[in-house]
Design a protein around this motif. Structure first.
Motif, PDB file in Angstrom:
ATOM      1  N   ARG A  38       0.825  -1.213   0.000  1.00  0.00           N
ATOM      2  CA  ARG A  38       0.000   0.000   0.000  1.00  0.00           C
ATOM      3  C   ARG A  38       0.858   1.263   0.000  1.00  0.00           C
ATOM      4  NH1 ARG A  38      -4.368  -0.689   4.737  1.00  0.00           N
ATOM      5  NH2 ARG A  38      -4.925   1.398   3.983  1.00  0.00           N
ATOM      6  N   LEU A  39       2.079   1.147   0.505  1.00  0.00           N
ATOM      7  CA  LEU A  39       2.949   2.317   0.611  1.00  0.00           C
ATOM      8  C   LEU A  39       3.643   2.650  -0.700  1.00  0.00           C
ATOM      9  CD1 LEU A  39       4.723   1.538   4.016  1.00  0.00           C
ATOM     10  CD2 LEU A  39       2.839   3.152   3.640  1.00  0.00           C
ATOM     11  N   LEU A  58      13.410   0.853  -0.327  1.00  0.00           N
ATOM     12  CA  LEU A  58      13.933   2.154   0.081  1.00  0.00           C
ATOM     13  C   LEU A  58      12.812   3.124   0.451  1.00  0.00           C
ATOM     14  CD1 LEU A  58      16.665   2.738  -2.672  1.00  0.00           C
ATOM     15  CD2 LEU A  58      16.993   1.794  -0.377  1.00  0.00           C
ATOM     16  N   ILE A  59      13.081   3.959   1.445  1.00  0.00           N
ATOM     17  CA  ILE A  59      12.200   5.069   1.786  1.00  0.00           C
ATOM     18  C   ILE A  59      12.948   6.363   1.472  1.00  0.00           C
ATOM     19  CG2 ILE A  59      12.959   5.003   4.215  1.00  0.00           C
ATOM     20  CD1 ILE A  59      10.247   6.190   4.984  1.00  0.00           C
ATOM     21  N   TYR A  60      12.234   7.318   0.886  1.00  0.00           N
ATOM     22  CA  TYR A  60      12.839   8.584   0.472  1.00  0.00           C
ATOM     23  C   TYR A  60      12.325   9.692   1.394  1.00  0.00           C
ATOM     24  CZ  TYR A  60      13.896   5.774  -3.596  1.00  0.00           C
ATOM     25  OH  TYR A  60      14.356   4.778  -4.426  1.00  0.00           O
ATOM     26  N   VAL A  61      13.255  10.372   2.043  1.00  0.00           N
ATOM     27  CA  VAL A  61      12.907  11.389   3.039  1.00  0.00           C
ATOM     28  C   VAL A  61      13.699  12.655   2.742  1.00  0.00           C
ATOM     29  CG1 VAL A  61      12.821  11.962   5.489  1.00  0.00           C
ATOM     30  CG2 VAL A  61      12.548   9.578   4.759  1.00  0.00           C
ATOM     31  N   TYR A  75      14.616   0.193   4.411  1.00  0.00           N
ATOM     32  CA  TYR A  75      13.588   0.066   5.440  1.00  0.00           C
ATOM     33  C   TYR A  75      12.951  -1.319   5.375  1.00  0.00           C
ATOM     34  CZ  TYR A  75       9.592   0.096   2.271  1.00  0.00           C
ATOM     35  OH  TYR A  75       8.669  -0.258   1.318  1.00  0.00           O
ATOM     36  N   SER A  76      12.214  -1.649   6.423  1.00  0.00           N
ATOM     37  CA  SER A  76      11.377  -2.853   6.442  1.00  0.00           C
ATOM     38  C   SER A  76      10.188  -2.569   7.342  1.00  0.00           C
ATOM     39  CB  SER A  76      12.157  -4.069   6.956  1.00  0.00           C
ATOM     40  OG  SER A  76      12.610  -3.838   8.280  1.00  0.00           O
ATOM     41  N   VAL A  77       9.141  -3.350   7.174  1.00  0.00           N
ATOM     42  CA  VAL A  77       7.940  -3.205   7.995  1.00  0.00           C
ATOM     43  C   VAL A  77       7.676  -4.527   8.695  1.00  0.00           C
ATOM     44  CG1 VAL A  77       5.466  -2.744   8.009  1.00  0.00           C
ATOM     45  CG2 VAL A  77       6.953  -1.451   6.475  1.00  0.00           C
ATOM     46  N   LYS A  78       7.602  -4.487  10.011  1.00  0.00           N
ATOM     47  CA  LYS A  78       7.255  -5.646  10.820  1.00  0.00           C
ATOM     48  C   LYS A  78       5.978  -5.326  11.574  1.00  0.00           C
ATOM     49  CE  LYS A  78      11.145  -7.784   9.785  1.00  0.00           C
ATOM     50  NZ  LYS A  78      11.170  -8.968   8.893  1.00  0.00           N
ATOM     51  N   SER A  79       4.899  -5.981  11.180  1.00  0.00           N
ATOM     52  CA  SER A  79       3.593  -5.706  11.762  1.00  0.00           C
ATOM     53  C   SER A  79       3.274  -4.222  11.588  1.00  0.00           C
ATOM     54  CB  SER A  79       3.567  -6.136  13.231  1.00  0.00           C
ATOM     55  OG  SER A  79       2.269  -5.965  13.769  1.00  0.00           O
ATOM     56  N   VAL A  89      21.715   5.550   1.138  1.00  0.00           N
ATOM     57  CA  VAL A  89      22.255   4.753   0.039  1.00  0.00           C
ATOM     58  C   VAL A  89      22.567   5.670  -1.144  1.00  0.00           C
ATOM     59  CG1 VAL A  89      21.039   2.675   0.739  1.00  0.00           C
ATOM     60  CG2 VAL A  89      19.928   4.235  -0.848  1.00  0.00           C
ATOM     61  N   ASN A  90      22.611   6.995  -0.892  1.00  0.00           N
ATOM     62  CA  ASN A  90      23.025   7.942  -1.922  1.00  0.00           C
ATOM     63  C   ASN A  90      24.504   7.731  -2.232  1.00  0.00           C
ATOM     64  OD1 ASN A  90      20.735   8.980  -0.338  1.00  0.00           O
ATOM     65  ND2 ASN A  90      20.747  10.650  -1.807  1.00  0.00           N
ATOM     66  N   ALA A  91      25.006   8.436  -3.237  1.00  0.00           N
ATOM     67  CA  ALA A  91      26.407   8.273  -3.622  1.00  0.00           C
ATOM     68  C   ALA A  91      27.340   8.579  -2.447  1.00  0.00           C
ATOM     69  CB  ALA A  91      26.725   9.185  -4.807  1.00  0.00           C
TER      70      ALA A  91
END
Length: 376
Positions: A38-39, A58-61, A75-79, A89-91
């Motif tokens: 969903r994300l 990856l999450i972009y902030v 990132y990861s999602v647990k529950s 993870v940029n250059a």
């Protein structure tokens, strides 16, 4: 017999416990995977237009004190827990964090997600964010949750929204140079009822001043016509430009692949040298560098010679674009140098013409010839 039965009961209970624990673990994993689905692919915006984005890993902030830098983190999602590795993870690793991991509670609702910062790492990562409810900008109208605080910006937004309500769409862009397909692009926009406004060259000073009118127009043009609409029009305009100008000569710098000599590379033949049997003069300039080192440069006359290359590679129509004699003495040799420069270019009678979208086009080329006196 009773002892055996008691053992079997304990063994069965143990197996059931393992199975139930595994099922519960799988359920949590599936919930995390479902939430991740969903994300992904959404620009999640809050009422200040701060945003976060996700792909599968990856999450972009945006890092607020490094505007306009956006960093990517694993990132990861647990529950219901969002776990972010605080290393970009940029250059280059642009940001240093005290905590190696950010923990956030994530709650997904219809069209929105809420984040709750659970540790100092999360607070550090989202430093500067004031609102942690983010809306799906793909499905929810941005201007239903966006609360602009700047009055000047708000005036621009309201002006754009009023025009849009009256059926007026305006695409405002800083066109890339060269904007070779501008004429065809503007004509295509008009077919869709979209006006065009050239904002001039892109700003080269950061932070870039916001144009809230443009932001609003861009948003609603994208909502109405789709994300890839403008890019697709530019590509279509490119094809039309090539077709419409098939009998014209296109400037070399407007080509995707610049003209060049066979067995050479594009842009490699922009400069040539020619030895001439004329009493031209050069001059030497000497100076000291900031650290006291002796430096020098030698200046010789040069000229830019333009010529046409047709799609077969034949060259013609030589003309002088620019002449720098370097010294007044060399001015009187201008015509002779031009003829010798043309002769130098003609040593290679066949060129590879420029290409646009992989198609050979008639090209108006330019070569700079640097002249050196023979035996001097």
């Amino acid at each position: 017999m009773d002892v055996v039965w008691h053992f079997k009961m304990k063994k069965t209970t143990y197996i059931l416990l393992i199975v139930m624990t595994s099922l519960f673990s799988c359920k949590n994993e599936n919930q995390g995977e479902k939430l991740t689905d969903r994300l992904i692919g959404v620009r999640w915006e809050n009422s200040d237009l701060d945003f976060v984005g996700f792909d599968s890993t990856l999450i972009y902030v945006p890092i607020k004190d490094m505007y306009p830098t956006t960093c990517a983190f694993k990132y990861s999602v647990k529950s219901d827990t969002l776990i972010i590795i605080n290393k970009t993870v940029n250059a280059y690793n642009l940001v240093d964090f005290q905590d190696t991991i950010s923990y956030l509670k994530i709650k997904a609702e219809k069209g929105s997600v809420k984040l709750e910062l659970l540790n100092n790492g999360a607070k550090e990562l989202f430093n500067g964010f004031e609102n942690f409810t983010f809306y799906n900008s793909n499905t929810i109208d941005r201007y239903s949750y966006y609360k602009e605080k700047d009055t000047a910006c708000l005036e621009q937004i309201n002006k754009a929204k009023e025009e849009i309500q009256n059926g007026i769409f305006v695409l405002c862009i800083h066109p890339r140079w060269p904007f070779r397909q501008e004429k065809e692009f503007v004509e295509l926009l008009e077919k869709y009822g979209i006006k065009y406004k050239d904002l001039g060259p892109p700003p080269d000073v950061l932070p870039i001043e916001r144009n809230c009118y443009r932001e609003t127009m861009d948003y609603y043009i994208q909502k109405r016509f789709g994300k890839a609409f403008i890019d697709s029009l530019i590509k279509e305009a490119d094809m039309l430009m090539v077709y419409n100008n098939r009998s014209e000569y296109i400037d070399y710098y407007a080509c995707d692949e610049r003209p060049h000599l066979p067995n050479s590379r594009p842009s490699y033949n922009d400069n040539m040298s020619a030895e001439v049997d004329l009493p031209i003069k050069k001059f030497r300039k000497e100076w000291k560098s900031s650290d006291g080192e002796d430096m020098f440069a030698v200046y010789r006359p040069f000229m830019d010679i333009g010529f046409h290359i047709d799609t077969t590679g034949e060259i013609s129509n030589f003309h002088l674009n620019f002449f720098n004699p370097e010294l007044d003495w060399n001015e009187k040799y201008k015509d002779q140098l031009f003829k010798l420069g043309v002769k130098r270019i003609k040593e290679d009678s066949i060129w590879i013409p420029g290409k646009i979208l992989g198609i050979k086009v008639r090209t108006n080329n330019n070569v700079r010839i640097h002249f050196e006196r023979k035996d001097k």
